[in-house]
Write a protein that holds these residues in place. Structure first.
Motif, PDB file in Angstrom:
ATOM      1  N   UNK A  53      91.199  83.578 102.952  1.00 21.77           N
ATOM      2  CA  UNK A  53      90.047  84.244 103.574  1.00 21.77           C
ATOM      3  C   UNK A  53      90.303  85.749 103.651  1.00 21.77           C
ATOM      4  N   UNK A  54      91.536  86.112 104.028  1.00 23.19           N
ATOM      5  CA  UNK A  54      91.876  87.535 104.117  1.00 23.19           C
ATOM      6  C   UNK A  54      91.834  88.171 102.726  1.00 23.19           C
ATOM      7  N   UNK A  55      92.452  87.487 101.760  1.00 19.76           N
ATOM      8  CA  UNK A  55      92.475  88.017 100.400  1.00 19.76           C
ATOM      9  C   UNK A  55      91.079  88.191  99.832  1.00 19.76           C
ATOM     10  N   UNK A  56      90.240  87.199 100.055  1.00 23.41           N
ATOM     11  CA  UNK A  56      88.880  87.247  99.531  1.00 23.41           C
ATOM     12  C   UNK A  56      88.110  88.408 100.162  1.00 23.41           C
ATOM     13  N   UNK A  57      88.223  88.513 101.489  1.00 24.77           N
ATOM     14  CA  UNK A  57      87.510  89.585 102.191  1.00 24.77           C
ATOM     15  C   UNK A  57      87.996  90.945 101.713  1.00 24.77           C
ATOM     16  N   UNK A  58      89.310  91.068 101.556  1.00 27.27           N
ATOM     17  CA  UNK A  58      89.870  92.346 101.121  1.00 27.27           C
ATOM     18  C   UNK A  58      89.346  92.721  99.737  1.00 27.27           C
ATOM     19  N   UNK A  59      89.354  91.742  98.826  1.00 27.18           N
ATOM     20  CA  UNK A  59      88.890  92.022  97.468  1.00 27.18           C
ATOM     21  C   UNK A  59      87.416  92.418  97.477  1.00 27.18           C
ATOM     22  N   UNK A  60      86.609  91.677  98.248  1.00 30.05           N
ATOM     23  CA  UNK A  60      85.178  91.969  98.303  1.00 30.05           C
ATOM     24  C   UNK A  60      84.951  93.351  98.912  1.00 30.05           C
ATOM     25  N   UNK A  61      85.700  93.655  99.991  1.00 34.94           N
ATOM     26  CA  UNK A  61      85.532  94.954 100.645  1.00 34.94           C
ATOM     27  C   UNK A  61      85.911  96.071  99.686  1.00 34.94           C
ATOM     28  N   UNK A  62      87.001  95.867  98.956  1.00 33.84           N
ATOM     29  CA  UNK A  62      87.427  96.880  98.001  1.00 33.84           C
ATOM     30  C   UNK A  62      86.337  97.132  96.964  1.00 33.84           C
ATOM     31  N   UNK A  63      85.794  96.054  96.418  1.00 38.84           N
ATOM     32  CA  UNK A  63      84.770  96.218  95.381  1.00 38.84           C
ATOM     33  C   UNK A  63      83.528  96.908  95.938  1.00 38.84           C
ATOM     34  N   UNK A  96      66.438  95.137  99.599  1.00 33.70           N
ATOM     35  CA  UNK A  96      67.308  95.363  98.453  1.00 33.70           C
ATOM     36  C   UNK A  96      66.513  95.271  97.157  1.00 33.70           C
ATOM     37  N   UNK A  97      66.292  96.400  96.549  1.00 30.74           N
ATOM     38  CA  UNK A  97      65.575  96.433  95.283  1.00 30.74           C
ATOM     39  C   UNK A  97      66.520  96.242  94.115  1.00 30.74           C
ATOM     40  N   UNK A  98      66.004  96.435  92.909  1.00 33.46           N
ATOM     41  CA  UNK A  98      66.799  96.191  91.706  1.00 33.46           C
ATOM     42  C   UNK A  98      68.062  97.046  91.614  1.00 33.46           C
ATOM     43  N   UNK A  99      68.097  98.164  92.313  1.00 31.65           N
ATOM     44  CA  UNK A  99      69.251  99.049  92.130  1.00 31.65           C
ATOM     45  C   UNK A  99      70.267  98.962  93.260  1.00 31.65           C
ATOM     46  N   UNK A 100      69.996  98.096  94.222  1.00 32.54           N
ATOM     47  CA  UNK A 100      70.936  97.976  95.341  1.00 32.54           C
ATOM     48  C   UNK A 100      71.998  96.940  95.037  1.00 32.54           C
ATOM     49  N   UNK A 101      72.645  97.100  93.901  1.00 30.89           N
ATOM     50  CA  UNK A 101      73.600  96.083  93.471  1.00 30.89           C
ATOM     51  C   UNK A 101      74.760  95.951  94.433  1.00 30.89           C
ATOM     52  N   UNK A 102      75.165  97.055  95.050  1.00 28.59           N
ATOM     53  CA  UNK A 102      76.333  97.000  95.924  1.00 28.59           C
ATOM     54  C   UNK A 102      76.053  96.190  97.185  1.00 28.59           C
ATOM     55  N   UNK A 103      74.854  96.346  97.760  1.00 28.63           N
ATOM     56  CA  UNK A 103      74.539  95.550  98.950  1.00 28.63           C
ATOM     57  C   UNK A 103      74.353  94.083  98.577  1.00 28.63           C
ATOM     58  N   UNK A 104      73.706  93.854  97.447  1.00 28.18           N
ATOM     59  CA  UNK A 104      73.544  92.469  97.009  1.00 28.18           C
ATOM     60  C   UNK A 104      74.911  91.810  96.813  1.00 28.18           C
ATOM     61  N   UNK A 105      75.847  92.628  96.309  1.00 30.01           N
ATOM     62  CA  UNK A 105      77.198  92.106  96.093  1.00 30.01           C
ATOM     63  C   UNK A 105      77.763  91.527  97.388  1.00 30.01           C
ATOM     64  N   UNK A 106      77.525  92.218  98.499  1.00 26.23           N
ATOM     65  CA  UNK A 106      78.051  91.742  99.776  1.00 26.23           C
ATOM     66  C   UNK A 106      77.449  90.376 100.109  1.00 26.23           C
TER      67      UNK A 106
END
Lengths: 237, 385
Positions: B16-26, B200-210
Motif C-alpha cells: 500500500x505504501x509502495x503503491x501510494x508512493x509511486x502514484x504520488x510520484x507520478x 476533469x476535461x480531456x486535458x486533465x490527465x494528471x487528476x484523472x490519473x489520481x
C-alpha cells in the motif's frame, strides 16, 4: 438397524455400456467393508456413483436414511462422505499443509480442524516432516498417505478409500492397511475398494466381490478369504 | 491461517505504501515537474512516458488483474475478455452522456453545459453499475459453457469476444433502436468531478490519473484478499485438479462462475475508466487483439501473481502504446533507416510469448505454485519409487 450406507439395485451405464448392474450393498456404522474385484469390474463406477460424480440409471443410494443419489459431488461431501480417490489426486502444486487445509474446505470450526490436523499428522508422522513441501514432490507412498489424511480432514462419517495400495511397495502397503485399521478403531466407518484382495479381506469385517458389474459373492471377510472360488480368482491360490 | 497473518499484513502495508508512493510520484511528475521543466526534459517525458499512456496503463492493469482471476487463479482460459471492456465502455456511454436523449435523468451526474438531455449518473455509480452488468454477462456466458472442457470454453469465449464488439459496431439501428451509434461511437462522456471540486476535461490527465490509481489500488486489494480467502483456495483447488476439488466439497459450477463474474466485473471497471480517459466509446477499438494482449500480460507477468501481472500490464501496454514507436523512431533516426516498427507489434509479441514459453514458462514474476506446476515434467522421474 438400518445401515449407514444403503445401495439398492444400482445400475450405472456409460451410454450403452452397462458398467454396474443391480448392485446392492450395505455399510453399517463402525464397519470396514471392502469391495473387491478385478480391473474393470465396476468398483470405481460404484464409488463415483455413491459420491455423486456419476448419476445412476436406476436404483438408489441412501446415506444415514436419506436418499443422496440426486446430489452433486460436493454435496455428498457435506453429508459426510469423504473420499481418497484412485490415483491419489493430491494437489501437487500445493504444500502438504495446504492440501490438508483444502480437505477441511467445508468446515468452519477452526479449533476442531486444528485438532484433526494433529490427529492425521499423528497417524502419518511422515507428513509432519513434509508440511511445507510441495505435495507433488513427495514419493508415491507419501502422496497416498496425504490423500488419506486429506480425506480425513473432512471428518467423514463414511471414509471411502479407492485403491489405497495401488503402486506402492509392499512395506508401504502394510503401513497403509495398519493405518486403515487404526482410523476405523477411532470410530470412522470405511468403505475400502481394493484390487489387493488379500490385504483388504484381512482388515475388513465384511466384503463384496464384484465381477462384471454384479455382486458375485458377499459376506464375512474372514470366511470369504477361505472361499475356494475367491482364493482361485483373487488370492492367487 | 493464523501464523501467516502477521507476515501478510506487513506485506499488505508495504504494497500500500509502495503503491501510494509511486502514484504520488507520478502525479507530482506530471502535474508539476514536467510543466516546469525545460523543453527537452518535457519532450523526453511526454515522448517516452506520456501521461496519456500512463493512464492507459492503469486501464490495462485493471483489466489484466481481472483476467488474472479467471486465468491465473481459477485456471480457465478466456480468449474474449475484450467483450467486457466493450460492455463496460458502453454502460458508461449510455449512463454518462446525452446519447440516450429520450431520457432526462440526472443522478449526481455532471453533464457538460448544453448536454443535459440523456442519462447522467455519477462516475462512481457507473463504475459499480458497469461492473455489475458485466458480471451478469459473465454469468450468462459462463453458466452454459463452464461445464465444457477448457478447450471448448476457450472457443466459446473467443466467439463472445468477437460477437459483442460486432453488435456494437452494427448497433445503430436494431429495429429502429440506436444501441451504440455504430462506428461513430458515443462521445462526449460526462467529465468526472474530481472529488467534488473540479470538472476533469480531456486535458486533465494528471487528476484523472489520481482517480484511476484509486480504482486500481482497489482492484489490487480485492485481488490479494480474494486470493488468500476461502474462494481463492477453492479456485486454486479447481485449477490444480477439478475432480479432486469436488471431492473436497468445492462446488465446481458456482466457484467457476464466481471467477468469471469477478473477472467480468473488473473488465467493466476497465471499460468505464477507458471511456472516461478517451472521453468516448468507439466500437472499432474493441478488437480481438486486445483480448490477446491482456492475456499476454497475465501469462508473461506470471499467472496468478498480482505483482507479476501488474508488471506484465505495464511493460506490454508501454510497448504497445508508445514504447515500440519511440524505439523505432530512435533507431530510424540513428541509423537513418525507414522501418515501420509499430507494424511489427504482433511479430514482437508473438516472439516474446514463444521465447517466454521456452525459457521462462512461469512468467516474469511467477507465483510460487505456478512455477512448480510448469516444471512438473522435470520432476516426474524423481516421483517414481
Amino acid at each position: 438397524m438400518s445401515a449407514l450406507l444403503e445401495v439398492r439395485d444400482l445400475t450405472v451405464a456409460y451410454g450403452n455400456i452397462v458398467a454396474v448392474q443391480g448392485l446392492s450393498l450395505d455399510v453399517h456404522e463402525g464397519e470396514i467393508v471392502t469391495l473387491i474385484g478385478s480391473n474393470g469390474a465396476g468398483k470405481s463406477t460404484t464409488l463415483r456413483t455413491i459420491s455423486g460424480l456419476l448419476k445412476a440409471r436406476s436404483g438408489s443410494v441412501a446415506f444415514n436414511g436419506e436418499r443422496i443419489d440426486h446430489l452433486e459431488g460436493h454435496e455428498t461431501v457435506a453429508k459426510g462422505i469423504c473420499q481418497s480417490p484412485e490415483g491419489r489426486r493430491i494437489f501437487g502444486g500445493l504444500t502438504v499443509d495446504e492440501n490438508l487445509e483444502l480437505g477441511a474446505f467445508l468446515r468452519k470450526d477452526k479449533a476442531e480442524i486444528a485438532a484433526d490436523r494433529e490427529y492425521v499428522l499423528g497417524l502419518f508422522p511422515r507428513l509432519r516432516e513434509r508440511l511445507t513441501q510441495k505435495a507433488g514432490t513427495m514419493s508415491g507412498g507419501e502422496q497416498q498417505m496425504l490423500a488419506v489424511a486429506r480425506a480425513l480432514m473432512g471428518r467423514p462419517r463414511l471414509l471411502i478409500l479407492d485403491e489405497p495400495s495401488m503402486g506402492l511397495a509392499p512395506v508401504l502397503v502394510d503401513l497403509i492397511f495398519e493405518t486403515i485399521v487404526k482410523i476405523n478403531e477411532q470410530g470412522t466407518t470405511i468403505l475400502l475398494v481394493e484390487q489387493n484382495a488379500l490385504a483388504a479381506l484381512r482388515v475388513a469385517k465384511r466384503a463384496y466381490v464384484l465381477e462384471s458389474g454384479k455382486i458375485k459373492l458377499s459376506g464375512d471377510a474372514a470366511e470369504l478369504a477361505k472361499d475356494p472360488e475367491v482364493i482361485k480368482a483373487y488370492l492367487g491360490g | 491461517m493464523a501464523r501467516h497473518t502477521s507476515i501478510e499484513s506487513t506485506s499488505n502495508r508495504r504494497w500500500a505504501i509502495g503503491f501510494t508512493a509511486a502514484a504520488a510520484f507520478l502525479f507530482v511528475l506530471y502535474h508539476w515537474i514536467v510543466p516546469n521543466s525545460p523543453q527537452p526534459v518535457h519532450d523526453f517525458v511526454q515522448g517516452w512516458f506520456s501521461n496519456a499512456n500512463t493512464n492507459e496503463m492503469i486501464v490495462y492493469i485493471i483489466m489484466a488483474l481481472g483476467l488474472n482471476v479467471v486465468v491465473g487463479y481459477a485456471g480457465l482460459l478466456d480468449l474474449g475478455f475484450v467483450a467486457f471492456w466493450a460492455i463496460g465502455g458502453y454502460v458508461a456511454g449510455w449512463l454518462m452522456s446525452s446519447f440516450l436523449g429520450n431520457f432526462q435523468i440526472n443522478i449526481f451526474g455532471n453533464p457538460a453545459p448544453g448536454l443535459e438531455m440523456g442519462i447522467h449518473i455519477t462516475f462512481w455509480w457507473v463504475l459499480l453499475l458497469a461492473g455489475g452488468f458485466c458480471a451478469l454477462w459473465g454469468i450468462i456466458i459462463g453458466a452454459p459453457t463452464l461445464r465444457l472442457k477448457s478447450d471448448y470454453l476457450a472457443l466459446v469465449t473467443l466467439g463472445f469476444g468477437e460477437i459483442i464488439p460486432q453488435v456494437f459496431v452494427n448497433g445503430q439501428d436494431i429495429n429502429g433502436f440506436n444501441l451504440s451509434n455504430g462506428t461513430q461511437g458515443i462521445t462526449p462522456i460526462d467529465p468526472i468531478k474530481f472529488f467534488g471540486f473540479r470538472d476533469l476535461g480531456p486535458f486533465d490527465l494528471d487528476y484523472k490519473f489520481v482517480i484511476y490509481s484509486v480504482i486500481c489500488a482497489g482492484m489490487v486489494m480485492v485481488s490479494l484478499r480474494l486470493r488468500s480467502g476461502r474462494l481463492g483456495r477453492a479456485w486454486l483447488a479447481i485449477r490444480e485438479d477439478e475432480l479432486a476439488a469436488s471431492m473436497m466439497g468445492v462446488p465446481l459450477m458456482r466457484t467457476k462462475l464466481s471467477a468469471y463474474a469477478v473477472g467480468a466485473f473488473a473488465g467493466g471497471l476497465g471499460g468505464v475508466v477507458f471511456a472516461t480517459h478517451i472521453n468516448g466509446v468507439f466500437a472499432e477499438r474493441f478488437n480481438f487483439s486486445i483480448s490477446i494482449i491482456i492475456l499476454a500480460m497475465v501469462v508473461l507477468g506470471g499467472m496468478g501473481n498480482v505483482w507479476g501481472v501488474m508488471v506484465g500490464a505495464i511493460v506490454l501496454s508501454w510497448i504497445n502504446g508508445i514504447g515500440l514507436q519511440q524505439l523505432g523512431n530512435t533507431i530510424n533516426t540513428t541509423f537513418n533507416t525507414d522501418i515501420n516498427f509499430p507494424s511489427f507489434n504482433f511479430l514482437i509479441f508473438g516472439s516474446l510469448l514463444i521465447l517466454m514459453m521456452i525459457f521462462r514458462r512461469e512468467g516474469f514474476i511467477p507465483e510460487a505454485r505456478t512455477r512448480l506446476v510448469m516444471h512438473e515434467h522435470d520432476r516426474d522421474n524423481e516421483e517414481v519409487q
